[in-house]
Design an enzyme around this catalytic site. Structure first.
Site, mmCIF file in Angstrom:
data_model
loop_
_atom_site.group_PDB
_atom_site.id
_atom_site.type_symbol
_atom_site.label_atom_id
_atom_site.label_comp_id
_atom_site.label_asym_id
_atom_site.label_seq_id
_atom_site.Cartn_x
_atom_site.Cartn_y
_atom_site.Cartn_z
ATOM 1 N N GLU A 44 0.851 -1.196 0.000
ATOM 2 C CA GLU A 44 0.000 0.000 0.000
ATOM 3 C C GLU A 44 0.890 1.252 0.000
ATOM 4 O O GLU A 44 1.838 1.340 0.786
ATOM 5 C CB GLU A 44 -0.909 0.007 1.231
ATOM 6 C CG GLU A 44 -1.745 1.266 1.392
ATOM 7 C CD GLU A 44 -2.607 1.241 2.644
ATOM 8 O OE1 GLU A 44 -2.908 2.337 3.184
ATOM 9 O OE2 GLU A 44 -2.976 0.127 3.096
ATOM 10 N N GLU B 244 -2.639 11.243 3.341
ATOM 11 C CA GLU B 244 -3.701 10.995 4.310
ATOM 12 C C GLU B 244 -3.785 12.213 5.226
ATOM 13 O O GLU B 244 -2.777 12.869 5.517
ATOM 14 C CB GLU B 244 -3.410 9.748 5.148
ATOM 15 C CG GLU B 244 -3.587 8.449 4.401
ATOM 16 C CD GLU B 244 -3.451 7.251 5.320
ATOM 17 O OE1 GLU B 244 -4.484 6.637 5.648
ATOM 18 O OE2 GLU B 244 -2.303 6.950 5.702
#
Length: 546
Positions: free
Chosen positions: A434, A439
């Site tokens: 990932e 974020e």
């Protein structure tokens, strides 16, 4: 000081100071010329430049007050105050002309001189963005869709015509806007026109000012605006002053008696977005040959803007892009609307998140050339949101990724721009790997996180880098990564904030696909603000370079 021309609808300029002027109109038995003009002024003592002029006169029907040469008059009734704000800082004298109109067009005029002490202050943070060190130069953001546009007036979102990249006449693109200031808080603005002093003139105004022109409908034309010709004109300065004012929580940029390159007649522009390297404004104006007002959208970049400044990329050829140019559902040829099919890390309940992902347009849609993913409180303690992925449609290995986005806000929001390995369905997370390009959590506003998850470091122990970026929920920012066989570098607005090593022990040497979503709560999102109603992540574009 160079002058250009604009319409002027009154004949009051023929009335000289202290002299009456009169028109003979047949059929009027009595023409009463206004007399005994009495003028009182009220000059604000707070250096704001606000001035009020009240005029009385015998036989007057209305009063025109011209606060500055070439300005449109402020029209009031006798005894009613006319107000104006002078935006040039300093101590100086100003001539005001007052014209009283009576029956049959009769008029009397008078001039007065006032002394001003003005010092207007623009918020230092705004001034720094707009004028830099005092000589900032802006040019058209011509490489981007919508750098120029037109729509119905007073609409911040351009639902009308967004100009494609480099599609406007070149005479527009060589204009330069210069914003300056000095130690006395005087704010200067200059419009530098390019070849042959020409700039682009809106088609609906061309024929009025250039009678020999034969413009086609909707085809704007290049003209030397200093040669504009009309039976009733007023001048516009290309070397003047500017001011930023706030009204009802919104910012407006005013360029006195001037224009921001494209000549639409507007001199006051709402600031839609302003950063150190991006200026987006909207000016509303009614063209002479039209019956409705039109919104004109302008986007600019600093003249020395370099999207790769401070970081030298080895990937400079555009390989793929998603510009979100088709309204409605995200392009199904590229995007899967993901309601929970990706396994452990991708389910709606993964990471103890509170939202349910839907395909409802209220949660996910493309509008005004922007992808909008909105998290919404459903009123019963739950939340809905949107998530899309490009699994099976677009995947790639190595390169530079640029995503321009504006983030949602509010306690509990958890937006992400990220990627998973293309073999996810046969190699479940974290085996597939990932890459979190960006974020953000609303409980830690303006903190940006980038991370890698793999079988060695995953879940609560990923390898991460962080940075602080002011205004991530107020403005668009560019979130990027540079992905090579030896490492992945993360950037915001082309400023590097961390590199994480890559080698053969990690699963970052194969194709990955994109995921875009807004989660609520969960392990990273944290406590959700009970007052939260909804908030949106907007994505302007995604570009991949090889």
């Amino acid at each position: 000081m160079k002058k250009v021309m604009k319409k002027y609808g009154s004949f009051l300029l023929i009335c000289l100071a202290f002299m009456a002027c009169q028109e003979d109109e047949p059929g009027l038995s009595t023409l009463l010329t206004p007399a005994n003009l009495s003028i009182t002024t009220d000059i604000a003592s707070d250096q704001s430049g606000n001035v009020s002029v009240t005029t009385t006169a015998d036989n007057a029907l209305n009063i025109h007050v011209i606060f500055k040469e070439n300005n449109d008059p402020v029209v009031v009734k006798p005894g009613e105050p006319a107000t104006f704000q002078y935006t040039q800082s300093g101590q100086y004298s100003q001539i005001i002309t007052v014209v009283a109109y009576g029956t049959g067009g009769t008029a009397s005029s008078k001039t007065i001189t006032i002394d001003l002490d003005v010092r207007l202050l623009i918020d230092p943070a705004i001034l720094q963005k707009l004028a830099g060190d005092g000589t900032k130069r802006w040019v058209w953001n011509k490489e981007e869709l919508g750098h120029w546009g037109a729509d119905a007036a007073f609409n911040d979102q351009n639902d009308g015509f967004p100009a494609p990249p480099n599609s406007m006449n070149p005479c527009l693109y060589d204009d330069v806007l210069v914003f300056s200031y000095d130690e006395n808080d005087s704010y200067g603005y200059q419009l530098e026109t390019g070849v042959n002093d020409e700039t682009l003139v809106g088609w609906a105004d061309v024929q009025y000012f250039f009678p020999n022109a034969t413009p086609q409908q909707f085809v704007d034309e290049c003209h030397d605006i200093s040669t504009a010709n009309s039976t009733a004109v007023k001048s516009i300065d290309t070397d003047t002053s500017f001011l930023v004012v706030e009204e009802d929580g919104e910012l407006y940029l005013e360029v006195e008696n001037s224009t921001l390159s494209f000549w639409s007649g507007a001199s006051r522009y709402k600031i839609i977005e302003l950063t150190d390297d991006f200026l987006h404004v909207r000016g509303d104006h009614q063209p002479i040959l039209e019956t409705i007002e039109i919104a004109y959208y302008h986007q600019f970049r600093p003249e020395d803007y370099d999207p790769n400044a401070g970081f030298e990329s080895e990937f400079n050829t555009l390989f793929w892009s998603e510009e979100f140019s088709v309204a409605g559902t995200p392009d199904p040829a590229v995007w899967n609307i993901d309601t929970g099919v990706l396994g452990v890390a991708g389910t709606p309940t993964g990471n103890n998140e509170a939202q349910v992902y839907t395909n409802d347009p209220n949660n996910i849609k493309v509008e005004n050339d922007v992808l909008k993913i909105t998290a919404i409180a459903d009123g019963s303690g739950g939340y809905t949101s949107g998530r899309i992925n490009s699994l099976g449609n677009f995947e790639f290995q190595y390169g530079r990724v640029e995503i321009r986005a504006k983030l949602p806000t509010g306690g509990g929001t958890w937006p992400a721009l990220w990627m998973l390995g293309g073999d996810l369905l046969s190699n479940p997370w974290p085996g597939a790997g990932e890459i979190d390009i960006m974020e953000h959590v609303g409980n830690n506003q303006d903190n940006i996180i980038a991370a890698l998850h793999d079988p060695i470091n995953f879940g609560a122990t990923p390898r991460t880098v962080t940075t602080t970026v002011t205004g991530v929920s107020d403005d668009f920012h560019l979130y990027s990564m540079e992905w090579t066989a030896s490492g992945i570098t993360f950037l915001v607005d082309n400023v590097e904030f961390g590199t994480i090593a890559n080698d053969g022990t990690r699963p970052f040497d194969k194709d990955f696909f994109f995921i875009l979503n807004v989660a609520m709560g969960g392990n990273l999102g944290g406590t959700i603000d009970p007052a939260f109603t909804q908030s949106t992540m907007e994505v302007d574009y995604i570009r991949v370079y090889k």
